[in-house]
Design a protein around this motif. Structure first.
Motif, PDB file in Angstrom:
ATOM      1  N   SER A  30       0.843  -1.199   0.000  1.00 20.01           N
ATOM      2  CA  SER A  30       0.000   0.000   0.000  1.00 20.01           C
ATOM      3  C   SER A  30       0.876   1.245   0.000  1.00 20.01           C
ATOM      4  CB  SER A  30      -0.927   0.022   1.211  1.00 20.01           C
ATOM      5  OG  SER A  30      -0.184   0.152   2.411  1.00 20.01           O
ATOM      6  N   ASN A  73      -6.115   2.612  -5.381  1.00 17.68           N
ATOM      7  CA  ASN A  73      -5.303   1.824  -4.445  1.00 17.68           C
ATOM      8  C   ASN A  73      -5.045   0.407  -4.952  1.00 17.68           C
ATOM      9  OD1 ASN A  73      -5.053   3.955  -2.608  1.00 17.68           O
ATOM     10  ND2 ASN A  73      -6.931   3.381  -1.550  1.00 17.68           N
ATOM     11  N   ASN A  76      -2.099   0.822  -6.984  1.00 15.19           N
ATOM     12  CA  ASN A  76      -1.001   1.569  -6.352  1.00 15.19           C
ATOM     13  C   ASN A  76      -0.557   2.732  -7.234  1.00 15.19           C
ATOM     14  OD1 ASN A  76      -0.743   0.082  -3.901  1.00 15.19           O
ATOM     15  ND2 ASN A  76       0.232  -1.568  -5.056  1.00 15.19           N
ATOM     16  N   VAL A 100       5.510   3.903   2.038  1.00 15.34           N
ATOM     17  CA  VAL A 100       5.094   2.788   1.189  1.00 15.34           C
ATOM     18  C   VAL A 100       5.314   1.503   1.975  1.00 15.34           C
ATOM     19  CG1 VAL A 100       5.450   1.541  -0.962  1.00 15.34           C
ATOM     20  CG2 VAL A 100       5.704   4.035  -0.922  1.00 15.34           C
TER      21      VAL A 100
END
Length: 122
Positions: A30, A73, A76, A100
């Motif tokens: 993420s 998301n 990414n 990150v």
């Protein structure tokens, strides 16, 4: 190792549009908050737009109503949609992630991309 890669820059006429992408490569789990910055020759790097991990956004006064930051998301990736471009928007645009998370359970902080050139000219 995490890398942020910007794309989508180029030459556009005043009034035109571009969409920049900032994609994180590597074993990514993420991405935290992301900011788009820009730096014109002779100027300091300035924050243009920012988006939190939860999707809250804010913008520099100079781009409000013209630029939109968003994120996917699942991919990414963070985007910067730039409309009604002006010559003063000409700069190298960089993305920055505050944090990150990797699939290995580690974190990388304060990551920058290499930049993408945006030139607004007739």
């Amino acid at each position: 190792q995490v890398q942020l890669v910007e794309s989508g820059g180029g030459l556009v006429q005043p009034g035109g549009s571009l969409r920049l992408s900032c994609a994180a490569s590597g074993s990514i789990f993420s991405i935290g908050a992301v900011g788009w910055y820009r730096q014109a020759p002779g100027n300091q790097r300035e924050l243009v737009a920012h988006i939190t991990s939860g999707g809250s956004t804010n913008y520099a006064d100079s781009v409000k109503g013209r630029f939109t930051i968003s994120r996917d998301n699942a991919k990414n990736t963070v985007y910067l949609q730039m409309n009604s471009l002006k010559p003063e928007d000409t700069a190298v645009y960089y993305c920055h992630a505050d944090r990150v998370a990797t699939l290995l359970g580690t974190y990388e902080f304060d990551s920058w991309g290499q930049g993408t050139q945006v030139t607004v000219s007739s």
